[in-house]
Structures are given as C-alpha cells and as structure tokens.
Enzyme design. Structure first.
Site, PDB file in Angstrom:
ATOM      1  N   ASP A   1       0.794  -1.236   0.000  1.00 33.55           N
ATOM      2  CA  ASP A   1       0.000   0.000   0.000  1.00 33.55           C
ATOM      3  C   ASP A   1       0.825   1.284   0.000  1.00 33.55           C
ATOM      4  O   ASP A   1       0.276   2.362  -0.184  1.00 33.55           O
ATOM      5  CB  ASP A   1      -0.998   0.011   1.178  1.00 33.55           C
ATOM      6  CG  ASP A   1      -0.333   0.273   2.524  1.00 33.55           C
ATOM      7  OD1 ASP A   1       0.891   0.063   2.648  1.00 33.55           O
ATOM      8  OD2 ASP A   1      -1.046   0.687   3.464  1.00 33.55           O
TER       9      ASP A   1
ATOM     10  N   GLU B   1       4.308 -10.440   4.704  1.00 34.93           N
ATOM     11  CA  GLU B   1       3.035 -10.902   4.167  1.00 34.93           C
ATOM     12  C   GLU B   1       3.122 -11.553   2.795  1.00 34.93           C
ATOM     13  O   GLU B   1       2.448 -11.130   1.853  1.00 34.93           O
ATOM     14  CB  GLU B   1       2.009  -9.752   4.162  1.00 34.93           C
ATOM     15  CG  GLU B   1       1.717  -9.253   5.555  1.00 34.93           C
ATOM     16  CD  GLU B   1       0.531  -8.288   5.632  1.00 34.93           C
ATOM     17  OE1 GLU B   1      -0.014  -7.927   4.580  1.00 34.93           O
ATOM     18  OE2 GLU B   1       0.155  -7.916   6.755  1.00 34.93           O
TER      19      GLU B   1
ATOM     20  N   TYR C   1      -5.149  -7.373  12.343  1.00 33.34           N
ATOM     21  CA  TYR C   1      -5.924  -6.130  12.455  1.00 33.34           C
ATOM     22  C   TYR C   1      -7.339  -6.398  12.946  1.00 33.34           C
ATOM     23  O   TYR C   1      -8.308  -5.970  12.325  1.00 33.34           O
ATOM     24  CB  TYR C   1      -5.940  -5.425  11.090  1.00 33.34           C
ATOM     25  CG  TYR C   1      -4.601  -4.801  10.758  1.00 33.34           C
ATOM     26  CD1 TYR C   1      -4.310  -3.510  11.153  1.00 33.34           C
ATOM     27  CD2 TYR C   1      -3.628  -5.512  10.077  1.00 33.34           C
ATOM     28  CE1 TYR C   1      -3.083  -2.928  10.876  1.00 33.34           C
ATOM     29  CE2 TYR C   1      -2.393  -4.954   9.800  1.00 33.34           C
ATOM     30  CZ  TYR C   1      -2.132  -3.657  10.199  1.00 33.34           C
ATOM     31  OH  TYR C   1      -0.914  -3.080   9.930  1.00 33.34           O
TER      32      TYR C   1
ATOM     33  N   GLU D   1       2.321  -6.201  13.537  1.00 32.53           N
ATOM     34  CA  GLU D   1       1.465  -5.087  13.126  1.00 32.53           C
ATOM     35  C   GLU D   1       0.096  -5.274  13.748  1.00 32.53           C
ATOM     36  O   GLU D   1      -0.453  -6.382  13.735  1.00 32.53           O
ATOM     37  CB  GLU D   1       1.256  -5.048  11.599  1.00 32.53           C
ATOM     38  CG  GLU D   1       2.451  -4.619  10.807  1.00 32.53           C
ATOM     39  CD  GLU D   1       2.168  -4.546   9.293  1.00 32.53           C
ATOM     40  OE1 GLU D   1       0.983  -4.396   8.899  1.00 32.53           O
ATOM     41  OE2 GLU D   1       3.133  -4.659   8.525  1.00 32.53           O
TER      42      GLU D   1
HETATM   43  C1  GCB Z   1      -0.448  -4.678   6.381  1.00 34.02           C
HETATM   44  C2  GCB Z   1       0.811  -4.381   5.664  1.00 34.02           C
HETATM   45  C3  GCB Z   1       1.166  -2.914   5.719  1.00 34.02           C
HETATM   46  C4  GCB Z   1      -0.065  -2.065   5.493  1.00 34.02           C
HETATM   47  C5  GCB Z   1      -1.042  -2.366   6.608  1.00 34.02           C
HETATM   48  C6  GCB Z   1      -2.330  -1.567   6.467  1.00 34.02           C
HETATM   49  O1  GCB Z   1      -0.710  -5.779   6.779  1.00 34.02           O
HETATM   50  O2  GCB Z   1       1.898  -5.160   6.124  1.00 34.02           O
HETATM   51  O3  GCB Z   1       2.148  -2.656   4.734  1.00 34.02           O
HETATM   52  O4  GCB Z   1       0.224  -0.706   5.451  1.00 34.02           O
HETATM   53  O5  GCB Z   1      -1.363  -3.718   6.569  1.00 34.02           O
HETATM   54  O6  GCB Z   1      -2.408  -0.476   7.004  1.00 34.02           O
HETATM   55  O7  GCB Z   1      -3.233  -2.040   5.802  1.00 34.02           O
END
Ligand code: GCB
Length: 645
Positions: A203, A448, A501, A537
């Site tokens: 992204d 990932e 997340y 993350e």
């Molecule tokens: C992820 C990625 C990271 C993104 C993040 C997001 O899992 O590793 O590069 O920026 O999610 O904010 O979606």
C-alpha cells in the site's frame, strides 16, 4: 507477447546484463580515515524523464554520452530525494519507467599523484539503476534500498570535470523484489493507445529516485575490502572475533603477508583498549562494556571502535574505523535474549517517508524520529518493508534501538525460481551490508507473502536457509498474515511474526472481540510451531483531529481504544511465556497511491506524517515506559522515570 515486449522496453534492457557486474555491493560504508578521503556528490543534479510511451529513447539517443541538458530540457533534482513530490508536475509524481540524472564533478589531481584507488557508491537508487561515467557504461544494479558500488580509478579524468549519468527505472515485474506488474489497458474504446498502469501488492507509494547519499572515496591500492565481526561474552569479558579481507589493484600484491592486518581497539572515548595482529582472530576485552538496548541499561548502544589496518608489501597502510557493539542474541522455543537476558520488543513498524522528499535520506528527520522513538519508550522497530538507509541504521546502533532488518520482499506470491534467486541475492546483499550492526537482532526475509500457496514451503526453506548460511548469529523470520492452519512459511522460521488487524479489517468497530481473538490466534501459532511469536502489526487508521465519544472508526479515540484492547491480550500472552513483542502499525502516517480505501495516505500513524502525536501516541508511551520499568532492574526503572512526560 506484445505486452511482454513492451514491459522489457519499459525496463529498457538494452543489451546490458545487469547481473554479474560486481560482487562487492553492500560492502563497507564510505568512512574517512587517515588513508581514505570521502567526497560527497549530493546536491542538485540535472534531471529529465524518458517519455512514457517511448521508454527506450534515452538509450537509443545515448543521453549518457554528453551532458543531459544537450538531449533536451532538464530540471534541477535534489539528491538524495525521491523525485515524485518535489515539483508541481503530476506526470513526474506518477511517472513509470526511466528517469535520467546527471552531474559533473572534479576528481582531485592529488588522488592520482598519491596513486589512490577511487570508488563510487550510491546508498540506493530505486529500483533499477544503470550508471555511466564519462559517456561509458560503468555498472548496473537491480533493486532499490541497497548500495550500488563501482571502482572508477581508471574511468575518471583527474583534475578535470567528469560526467556521471544515472538512469533509474521504478518498474516492478513478477520477478523483481518486490513484485509488481504492468497492466496494459487494451480496450481502444475506453483507453488511449498504449495506456498502461503499474500494479503492486503493497500500500505504500513506490517512491523513486536517488534516495541515499552519493559518494566518491579513495582507498590505497591495497585496501580493506570487508570486515566481518562477531561478538561473544565470557563472564565479564567480551570476545570480538574478526575476519578482515583485503584486495589489491596490483596483481603482484594480491598475496599480502599474513601479518598484513592489525587492529587497534578504542573505547567510546577514543582511549586505547587493546591491539591485535592478523587478518583473522579475536580480541578479549576484560570487563567489557556491553551493547544494550535502550532502557535495558543506563548506558545503551555502547560501541567500541576497531581501527583496522591492512598494509601492503611496501608498508602503505589502509585504515578503516569499524564500530563494534559487544552483544549476543539468543533464542529458543519461547524466548529472545540479549546478552542472556530475555528481551521484550516494544516497537513500531515504520516507513522511510516524509513530505516533499519521499524516501530521500534527511538528517533532521532521522534525529526527529529517534527522538520520538525514545520519547515513546520504544526499544525497537522493524525496517518495514525494505532495508533502511545506513545513516538510520547508524543511529539505531548508537541509540540502542533493536532492529528487525527486513528485505524488500513485500507481498510475494507465485514463488518461482527466478524470483527466489533474486530474493536470495537481495538477502545476501542485505546481510553483507548490515552484518556488523549490533542493533540488528533479527533478519526478516519479507512481509506478508501469500504463504498459503503450497509453493511457499520450498521457497521459504531455501530463502531462509540462504540467509542463515550468510549469518548464523541472528534468528530469521518472515512477517506472516495468513491463518496459522493453512500456511507454509512458518515451519522454516526461527521466530514467528504475525500482522493482525482485529476490529479494523475484520469485525470492524467491535473493539470488544480483540482480546479473545488475539489470545486465541497467537497461542495457536506457538502451539503449532513451538517457537517464540510476536505481533508485528496491529492498529487502526485515525484522521488527526477527528474526535468522537463514544469512539468511532477513524477518530483518535477509536485508534487509542483499539490499542488498549490489544494491550490486554498482549499482557495475557506475555504471562504465558512465549510472546516476545509488540509493534504498532504505524509509527507515522505515510504516503500511499491514490485509492478509494486510503484517505490521502495510510493514517495508522500514532504520529502524523509531520511527526506530531495523536492521542494514541500518549497511551503507547505510557505503556512502553511502564513495560520498560516492569521488565528491567531497579536502576533501569529510574532511568525510565527520568523521562519527561
Ligand atoms: C499490512 C501491511 C502494511 C499495510 C497495513 C495496512 O498488513 O503489512 O504494509 O500498510 O497492513 O495499514 O493495511
């Protein structure tokens, strides 16, 4: 087929093999010494783009054969910097394909009189670089984020102007690391002729440019080519083992006497500690001051300096100052240790990213970012999702910030042989560049990957194996995001890092499920693989200044509350004994391509893009400082308390 040819044209492979040019990329950083002089080529260079629909034009017309300004209109371009955001030109910001830079420089006459060897080194040129010197092809390098070097002793004109031309191409393909693809929109009723876009599986903005400093530097003709240092601890003593390799420009001097190397070890204040002779050996440092992470000792980031000397048969010396932090990284099925003490990583995922300069090295930003990391009480970060500038890594060594050093392999899929070979090359270059850094406590081969594809199994066994072969003193990881039960990379790793997340990308808005789901997930990874695990993350987007109570997605309150719910899970996981760290996504808001799901960038920063704290930063700071207190000794807790809120 037409598309393939067009992609090659875009890459501009004009008959020059990019590989096999040089074996010493990533070697010693250009540092001054009594025998070495360093000259910066940073500043304003001339710049122009190749036309989007005629990417090969610069090669066909040989723009490198004379000053770029004679080939057509040029603008001034800052080096180091990304080129994308420094002007008002949308075509420049969104360019895909070749961009051309040049400048002139004078090589002092004295360097020739002193019979010096001269080397050119670019910290990185993203992504693919072709370099010309005085109109002749010099070297090429595939891959951004790592150095490009070439010896130029006989290629330069001494005491006069020399012309350096650098053509760089940001195109990503299925076999580059990271991957991407050029998609041609072939419907003539909807798109103009030849219309294409670049797609990639990450992204952040694929910023391009000469991102890091450019130097020319001298060495004597017989010179130190590389130094490999490993350290150990024996009671209160430190052991520094070293292996110095040297080369000579003069064939008759290639075999130096074994006594051709010597080492003088200095402490942090420059006082002499010990001396040693020989190109391979070890030094015992009695009552050594160890390298410790920030807030794990009152004196973090302690480094000695080895002044390495190599002499030729005539007694000419090459000297190189090599910093050394004495520390040992250990790991088993539950724990990561630094100097035998269990370490819990409190950190951030980050990006090299800021307004105007994009990914260009910027000293004020480096100082600010480390100041913020220390303010937070963080002891670590991951170089997500590519190797960071050596100038940043130097600060991490010095400040005692532990680094998970990641390759640019973000979002890989397919896992073919060509990709694997390129990936292994990148890992070797990364290890070669960063092997002596005490801050680097783990290698990450990528982020990932689509590792629920069965081909990932052999692929990661090979890439992780090659990384271990290059350095066996640090654990190797890969940051995963697939479900634990259908996943093929984890079995090859030493430590498992997972991005999750909850309550953002799944069960959005339901903060109450985070604790249960996080505990279930991370326990499962450990039970399946019997390895230490950590969360690399987690987080939520928030627009600075958006407030709502009760909390609502995109507000600062929601981001802070999501974090607090994660903390409950982390504390419970920590008590189980296998959970070794937590890293928030992200340190600061960062740029992304335009799209319908990102609001002028990724807003998961706990700091804004210009490094001001959001609400979440204060909560994270309070947690990290209390974790530092809880996990360390009395003395250390007093140093955490001294930090001003
Ligand atoms: C992820 C990625 C990271 C993104 C993040 C997001 O899992 O590793 O590069 O920026 O999610 O904010 O979606």
């Amino acid at each position: 087929m037409g598309t393939l040819i067009a992609i090659f044209a875009l890459l501009g492979f004009v008959g020059i093999e990019a590989a096999a040019i040089n074996s010493t990329w990533g070697g010693l950083y250009p540092r001054e010494s009594a025998s070495r002089e360093v000259k910066s080529l940073d500043g304003l260079w001339n710049f122009r783009l190749a036309p989007l629909q005629d990417p090969d034009k610069g090669f066909r017309e040989e723009w490198y054969s004379q000053p770029l300004s004679l080939s057509g209109p040029v603008i001034s371009m800052a080096v180091p910097s990304s080129y994308n955001d420094v002007t008002q030109d949308k075509d420049l910001r969104d360019h895909i394909g070749w961009a051309w830079y040049d400048r002139t420089f004078i090589v002092p006459q004295r360097w020739q009189a002193d019979k010096q060897r001269v080397v050119l080194r670019l910290g990185s040129a993203h992504y693919n670089a072709m370099i010309y010197l005085n109109g002749k092809f010099l070297t090429a390098h595939e891959g951004g984020h790592l150095p490009v070097m070439a010896e130029i002793t006989t290629g330069v004109v001494y005491g006069q102007e020399n012309l350096i031309t650098v053509a760089i191409n940001n195109t990503l393909t299925p076999t580059t690391v990271p991957q991407g693809k050029i998609v041609y929109k072939n419907d003539p009723t909807r798109y103009p002729d030849g219309y294409f876009v670049q797609e990639y599986n990450f992204d952040f903005t694929n910023y391009a440019g000469i991102h890091r400093p450019v130097y020319i530097y001298t060495t004597p003709r017989t010179y130190i080519d590389d130094i490999v240092v490993t350290t150990d601890i024996d009671g209160t003593d430190g052991i520094i083992s070293y292996n110095i390799t040297y080369e000579s420009l003069d064939a008759r001097k290639t075999s130096l006497r074994a006594s051709g190397c010597s080492i003088k070890l200095l402490d942090k204040n420059g006082a002499h500690v010990k001396s040693a002779m020989g190109c391979v050996g070890s030094i015992k440092v009695e009552n050594a001051t160890l390298w410790w992470p920030y807030l794990m000792d009152e004196n973090p980031g302690y480094q000695y300096t080895m002044i390495v000397a190599v002499s030729d048969e005539e007694g000419n010396l090459d000297l190189y100052p090599q910093k050394v932090g004495i520390r040992v990284v250990g790991w088993n099925s539950t724990t990561l240790t630094i100097n035998g003490v269990p370490a819990y990583l409190r950190g951030c995922g980050r990006h090299e990213d800021s307004d105007i300069r994009g990914k260009g090295v910027d000293y004020p930003l480096i100082v600010k970012d480390f100041s913020l990391l220390k303010w937070l009480g963080a002891n670590s970060f991951r170089t997500s999702h590519y190797p960071y500038a050596e100038e940043i890594m130097d600060m991490a060594d010095q400040e005692g910030i532990m680094i998970v050093d990641e390759s640019p392999a973000v979002g890989l899929s397919g896992f073919g042989e060509e990709l694997m070979n390129n990936h292994i090359t990148v890992m070797k270059e990364l290890v070669r560049r960063d092997k002596n850094r005490p801050s680097v406590i783990m290698w990450s081969v990528g982020n990932e990957p689509v590792s629920n594809q069965p081909a990932a199994k052999d692929y990661f066994r090979s890439v992780v194996g090659a990384t271990r072969e290059a350095d066996s003193t640090r654990p190797v990881t890969c940051v995963l995001n697939k479900g634990a039960l259908l996943e093929f990379a984890a079995s090859s790793l030493d430590i498992i890092l997972v991005n999750r997340y909850y309550s953002w990308y799944s069960d959005t808005g339901h903060l109450e499920i985070i604790e249960q789901q996080t505990i279930t997930e991370f326990t499962e990874w450990h039970l399946l693989h019997n390895k230490p695990v950590m969360i690399s993350e987690y987080g939520a987007g928030s627009i600075a200044g958006f407030h709502q109570d009760p909390s609502f997605t995109w507000t600062e309150e929601y981001q802070a509350e999501l974090m607090m719910n994660n903390f409950k899970a982390f504390d419970s996981l920590r008590s189980k004994g296998f959970f070794i760290g937590e890293m928030i996504w992200n340190f600061a808001d960062f740029a992304t391509p335009m799209g319908a799901t990102r609001v002028a960038g990724n807003k998961k920063g706990i700091f804004t893009r210009n490094r001001q704290p959001k609400l979440a930063a204060h909560f994270l700071r309070s947690r990290y400082l209390s974790l530092a207190n809880a996990t360390n000794t009395e003395t250390i807790s007093s140093c955490a308390q001294n930090i001003r809120f």
